[in-house]
Motif scaffolding. Sequence first.
Motif, PDB file in Angstrom:
ATOM      1  N   TYR A  61      60.115  53.338  24.822  1.00  0.00           N
ATOM      2  CA  TYR A  61      59.976  53.999  26.129  1.00  0.00           C
ATOM      3  C   TYR A  61      60.375  55.466  26.021  1.00  0.00           C
ATOM      4  CZ  TYR A  61      60.536  54.949  31.116  1.00  0.00           C
ATOM      5  OH  TYR A  61      60.430  55.481  32.369  1.00  0.00           O
TER       6      TYR A  61
ATOM      7  N   HIS B 244      57.452  58.173  26.995  1.00  0.00           N
ATOM      8  CA  HIS B 244      57.619  58.915  28.241  1.00  0.00           C
ATOM      9  C   HIS B 244      58.376  60.224  28.055  1.00  0.00           C
ATOM     10  CE1 HIS B 244      56.071  55.657  30.833  1.00  0.00           C
ATOM     11  NE2 HIS B 244      56.589  54.857  29.913  1.00  0.00           N
TER      12      HIS B 244
ATOM     13  N   LEU C 163      55.385  49.151  22.902  1.00  0.00           N
ATOM     14  CA  LEU C 163      55.070  50.379  23.637  1.00  0.00           C
ATOM     15  C   LEU C 163      54.415  51.444  22.768  1.00  0.00           C
ATOM     16  CD1 LEU C 163      57.870  49.134  25.088  1.00  0.00           C
ATOM     17  CD2 LEU C 163      57.489  51.134  26.514  1.00  0.00           C
TER      18      LEU C 163
END
Length: 302
Positions: free
Chosen positions: A62, A66, A204
């Motif tokens: 993550y 991001h 991810l």
Amino acid sequence: GGGVGNETETETETERRNASRVPPLLTRASDADAAYRPPHLADPLPKRLEAAYFVLGQLLGYAVAHASPLPLDLASAFLRGVLGRGAPACDPLDELEQMDAAEARSLRAVATMPAEAVPGLCLTFAVEETAARVGSAPGGSGFVTLTTETREVPLRGCSIDQTPTTPVTATNRDAYVRLRAAHQVARVACSAAARAARAGFAELVPPERLRRLFSTAEAALLVGGAAEGDVDEMRKHARYGGGYEASDGRTTDAKSGDENRASRTFPQPEWLWRFLRKVSAHDRAMFLKFVTGSSRLPPGGF
């Protein structure tokens, strides 16, 4: 009433003791070492602990996906394991020094001490490994207990003439130092914790994509961001409000958001930048966290 209460208290105390013995997901070799890596745990991991490392891998993924870095310095050996990379590109002794400076210093001392002193160390091409065995607590309470296992194993990558009983001499000490450092680094990179974290990370971000595009050091920057917040960089990207004026004579109207020339300046912004230059890096990181929500800058800065 009293008997039930005492029994409950006893069970709670037992659970608390067991819970306190659960190993942390990440640790440091000593307080002087900055890099975090998993503790040495016996393979295989219990499902519950394996799942925890899977979630840790998802958090790392993550952070990359991001551009939201975690305020954490990971050992490059562990990050290599998460990415599924092989041997380190650098000297394994340098990578060991990052996560265990004391052992790296000891190995460097072996490599540089007088030749006649080496046999007196009584070293061989083997290492004593200590690992924590994690298992379910009796009664299925869900807590875990720890036992410590110690065993002597040959150094990884030894040649035919380098057996666990081969003494280290002035002639072969360079090979010993290199193999010992590589062995300790591989314990982290090839650990069950790294494998479980890799599976979560891949949910991810495909690890092979990062391996192809970035070095381990660059991937570490994607995960952990820039630890040092540069005051000039902060000042350059600062946006003022409430009538306070920037150092170049601009001010921002609180209602319209438009910048316009002000007839007077305010000293408070300059006081802030002067103060931030004087405080510690930790305090600057805490200021950055207060105003942005993160104590570290993403790759590329603001």
